[in-house]
Every structure is written in C-alpha cells, then in structure tokens.
Design a protein around this motif. Sequence first.
Motif, short mmCIF file in Angstrom:
data_model
loop_
_atom_site.label_atom_id
_atom_site.label_comp_id
_atom_site.label_asym_id
_atom_site.label_seq_id
_atom_site.Cartn_x
_atom_site.Cartn_y
_atom_site.Cartn_z
N GLU A 1 8.97 7.69 -11.32
CA GLU A 1 8.91 7.37 -9.90
C GLU A 1 9.61 6.05 -9.62
O GLU A 1 9.42 5.07 -10.33
CB GLU A 1 7.45 7.29 -9.44
CG GLU A 1 7.29 7.14 -7.94
CD GLU A 1 5.83 7.17 -7.51
OE1 GLU A 1 5.55 7.73 -6.43
OE2 GLU A 1 4.98 6.65 -8.26
N ARG A 2 10.44 6.04 -8.56
CA ARG A 2 11.13 4.81 -8.16
C ARG A 2 10.94 4.60 -6.66
O ARG A 2 10.94 5.56 -5.89
CB ARG A 2 12.62 4.89 -8.50
CG ARG A 2 12.94 5.00 -9.98
CD ARG A 2 14.39 4.69 -10.26
NE ARG A 2 15.27 5.50 -9.43
CZ ARG A 2 16.45 5.08 -8.98
NH1 ARG A 2 16.87 3.85 -9.25
NH2 ARG A 2 17.22 5.88 -8.25
N PHE A 3 10.79 3.35 -6.28
CA PHE A 3 10.48 3.00 -4.90
C PHE A 3 11.66 2.33 -4.22
O PHE A 3 12.55 1.78 -4.86
CB PHE A 3 9.28 2.05 -4.86
CG PHE A 3 8.00 2.67 -5.36
CD1 PHE A 3 7.12 3.27 -4.47
CD2 PHE A 3 7.66 2.65 -6.70
CE1 PHE A 3 5.94 3.85 -4.92
CE2 PHE A 3 6.49 3.21 -7.16
CZ PHE A 3 5.62 3.82 -6.26
N SER A 4 11.63 2.38 -2.89
CA SER A 4 12.61 1.69 -2.06
C SER A 4 11.86 0.86 -1.03
O SER A 4 10.91 1.33 -0.40
CB SER A 4 13.50 2.71 -1.34
OG SER A 4 14.37 2.07 -0.43
N THR B 1 15.87 -1.76 -9.90
CA THR B 1 15.74 -0.32 -10.17
C THR B 1 14.75 0.40 -9.28
O THR B 1 14.81 1.62 -9.16
CB THR B 1 15.31 -0.10 -11.63
OG1 THR B 1 13.98 -0.64 -11.81
CG2 THR B 1 16.27 -0.80 -12.59
N GLY B 2 13.82 -0.33 -8.66
CA GLY B 2 12.76 0.30 -7.90
C GLY B 2 11.62 0.80 -8.75
O GLY B 2 10.67 1.41 -8.24
N ARG B 3 11.66 0.54 -10.07
CA ARG B 3 10.57 0.95 -10.97
C ARG B 3 9.36 0.06 -10.77
O ARG B 3 9.49 -1.13 -10.48
CB ARG B 3 11.01 0.88 -12.43
CG ARG B 3 12.10 1.84 -12.82
CD ARG B 3 12.61 1.54 -14.23
NE ARG B 3 11.53 1.44 -15.19
CZ ARG B 3 11.24 0.34 -15.89
NH1 ARG B 3 11.96 -0.77 -15.72
NH2 ARG B 3 10.25 0.33 -16.75
N VAL C 1 -2.55 -10.43 -10.48
CA VAL C 1 -1.44 -9.49 -10.31
C VAL C 1 -1.20 -8.75 -11.62
O VAL C 1 -1.09 -9.37 -12.68
CB VAL C 1 -0.16 -10.24 -9.89
CG1 VAL C 1 1.02 -9.29 -9.83
CG2 VAL C 1 -0.36 -10.93 -8.55
N ASP C 2 -1.11 -7.43 -11.54
CA ASP C 2 -0.79 -6.67 -12.75
C ASP C 2 0.32 -5.64 -12.52
O ASP C 2 0.66 -4.89 -13.43
CB ASP C 2 -2.03 -5.99 -13.32
CG ASP C 2 -2.71 -5.05 -12.34
OD1 ASP C 2 -2.06 -4.63 -11.36
OD2 ASP C 2 -3.90 -4.74 -12.55
N ARG C 3 0.89 -5.61 -11.31
CA ARG C 3 1.98 -4.67 -11.05
C ARG C 3 2.92 -5.23 -9.98
O ARG C 3 2.49 -5.89 -9.03
CB ARG C 3 1.45 -3.31 -10.62
CG ARG C 3 0.62 -3.32 -9.35
CD ARG C 3 0.25 -1.92 -8.91
NE ARG C 3 -0.44 -1.19 -9.94
CZ ARG C 3 -0.67 0.11 -9.93
NH1 ARG C 3 -0.21 0.84 -8.92
NH2 ARG C 3 -1.31 0.70 -10.88
N CYS C 4 4.20 -4.95 -10.16
CA CYS C 4 5.20 -5.37 -9.17
C CYS C 4 6.43 -4.50 -9.32
O CYS C 4 6.69 -3.94 -10.38
CB CYS C 4 5.55 -6.85 -9.35
SG CYS C 4 6.36 -7.24 -10.91
N GLN D 1 0.80 -1.22 0.00
CA GLN D 1 0.00 0.00 0.00
C GLN D 1 0.84 1.27 0.00
O GLN D 1 0.42 2.29 -0.54
CB GLN D 1 -0.94 -0.01 1.22
CG GLN D 1 -2.04 -1.05 1.13
CD GLN D 1 -2.88 -0.88 -0.12
OE1 GLN D 1 -3.45 0.19 -0.36
NE2 GLN D 1 -2.95 -1.92 -0.94
N ALA D 2 2.02 1.23 0.61
CA ALA D 2 2.89 2.41 0.62
C ALA D 2 3.89 2.40 -0.52
O ALA D 2 4.73 3.30 -0.62
CB ALA D 2 3.64 2.49 1.97
N HIS D 3 3.79 1.40 -1.38
CA HIS D 3 4.74 1.25 -2.49
C HIS D 3 4.00 1.09 -3.82
O HIS D 3 4.24 0.17 -4.58
CB HIS D 3 5.66 0.06 -2.24
CG HIS D 3 6.60 0.26 -1.09
ND1 HIS D 3 6.24 0.06 0.21
CD2 HIS D 3 7.91 0.67 -1.07
CE1 HIS D 3 7.26 0.33 0.99
NE2 HIS D 3 8.28 0.70 0.26
N GLY D 4 3.10 2.01 -4.06
CA GLY D 4 2.41 2.05 -5.35
C GLY D 4 1.50 0.89 -5.63
O GLY D 4 1.15 0.64 -6.77
N GLY D 5 1.10 0.15 -4.58
CA GLY D 5 0.22 -1.01 -4.79
C GLY D 5 0.94 -2.22 -5.34
O GLY D 5 0.31 -3.07 -5.98
#
Length: 340
Positions: A150-153, A294-296, A286-289, A91-95
Amino acid sequence: MTLQRAGMGPGTLNLRVGETVEVLSEAEIMATLDERGELDALPFMPEMLAFCGRRLTVHKVAHKLCDTISRSGMRRMERAVHLTGARCDGQAHGGCQTACQFYWKESWLKRVDPDSPRTPVTEHDLAAGRPLLPILQAATRKEPGPGGEERFSCQATELLRAAPTCLPFKDVGQYVADVRTGNAGPVFMLRAVLVGLFNRFQDRSGRVLPRWLRIRGGLKWGFVRGTAVGGTPTATLDLRPGELVRIKSKREIVKTLNRDLLNRGMGFEEEMSRYCGQTARVLSRVDRCLDEKTGRMLQMKSPCIILEGVVCAGAYSVGCPREFVPFWREIWLERIEEPA
C-alpha cells in the motif's frame, strides 16, 4: 457533481500573518478542484474537511518550502498559507503521525473580520451531504508498490508537483516577502541568510580546500558531527504525553550519532541542535510515518517522541515556513522532575 478545472477559484488574497480567514464550505472548495481533488497539483486532503466553515488565523505565508524529497533546495509555492492549529492527524493516511502543517490555497479561504457573524449553515448545505469525501479518499492512495504494498498520496508526497519551480538562494525577493508578510522579523531573516551563505561556503570548501584550511572541518552551521563508532546506542525511557524532559546537550547527542548524523536510521539535523539544553513536555509517541519519496508507510522499530512547541523554525534553512515537527530518540532526552 462535475469538478471545475484546477486554478479557477477566487482571486488572490495576499494574506499576511495574523489575519483571520474562514475556510470555505465543502461545495465552494469542490468547485475549485480538478477530478483528482487538486488545485494547481496540490491535493485537498480528507483531513482538511473538518475545518470547512471554521475561522482560523494565518500562521505563515507558504510562498516557499524546502524540498525534502529530492533535496533540490528551496522551491516556490503560489498563493498558499499555513493556518494556526491546522496540522494533519493522518486519519485518512494510515494513521501517519508526522503532523505536517496543511497547505491552504487562498482559493479555499476568504478574509473575514474576526468580529463579524459567521457564515450560517443552510438547509441546502446539510442536504448536499459530503460529495467531496469519496473523491478525496480515493486520491489518498497511489498505485500499489512491488508485491501489492500500500502506498499513500498526500500534500507532502506531491509537493514537487505543487511547487515545481526552484527558488534560488540569490533571489532576494523571497527574504523581502518573509519580512513583508510577517513570516519573520528582519533580524531573524538576516541571520538566516548569513547562515545560508556560510553553509554554501562550507560546502564548496569541503570540495576544493584541504582539510587543514576548512572551518570546523567544513561542517554546516550548528557544527554537528557524529562520533559513534560501529552501531549507534539506544535507550528506553518509556516517556508518556505530558512528561517533562530536558533535551541533552549537543556534546551528549553527537556521541549517539554516526557520520551521517543518524541514530538507528533516525536523523538529527543541525536545526534540532538549537534546542539542546532546553526543557519541553512530551506531546506524543510516534511509531509510523509516511515516506515522502515513495508514499510507503514506515513502521518504527522503537517509537520516537514529539515535543510540545518544538518545530523547525527555518533558522538554518533560509526561513522555510514549513515548521516540521522533529522526531526525537529517547536517548537524546532525559526525564526531569516537575518544578515545585
């Protein structure tokens, strides 16, 4: 509130599988983290805050992990565990829908008697609010990529920092630790080590022996070889959570894979072949990961399926306790009727 230097939390617990622990309060966890919300370079993520004060059992002792970023092999993790029923909801990482198991440092936990009273929430705790949340939320983002992407950690993207030491295959202590902590039984670990030895022989034979001398062409244990020529095929079943499916046979699945064991970019690993022919229920689509390197955020052109109770058990990866949740293409599955 000033955060303490990383590594200054409570002492080692030496936890074992099945023990009951209680996740510390937010204030107690905050005292163990550095200014980036990390302990020993391992992030404490916003999704983990929901477990503060809860009691859970140790599912696996996370003393090692397989490197899925640089493919360097097994790496050593210090004083961490996985807890039963504690997976990331993204939830805090773009779903993100990868559903990774959280890594819990022992400094964030305390051993408790399952029958003992729970730690009460005090008025001070309520008045303190959520001081840690803004710090953790800020830490979920990396520097933007080219073009402002946007990139996530998260824990998965930072595992090479949190587990910087490689763990050689010949380190027998890791296998003793797996049995001693309850991660696996001795027979399972013996089989996993033998598979590891076989795969190393296969890797070497593929580089030095002529093809006619190689065992099964030099394939890793599981013996999965993609046979699709040209583009890989697709199928749409529109599966929904709760439906019952059968995982197709390995012979059927390899026809959908190219030489790199990919079907339209989605990999089928040898460990997944252990489930061929079994039945399971659809847990989610699932449609996103997140891309761990890279964190993309990767958007799938066609959704994949997660199956209930189907995880990577580490049988072909020397007992890695991460228990990844495999993604399944619908062409690898078939819908079956409910039993009478």
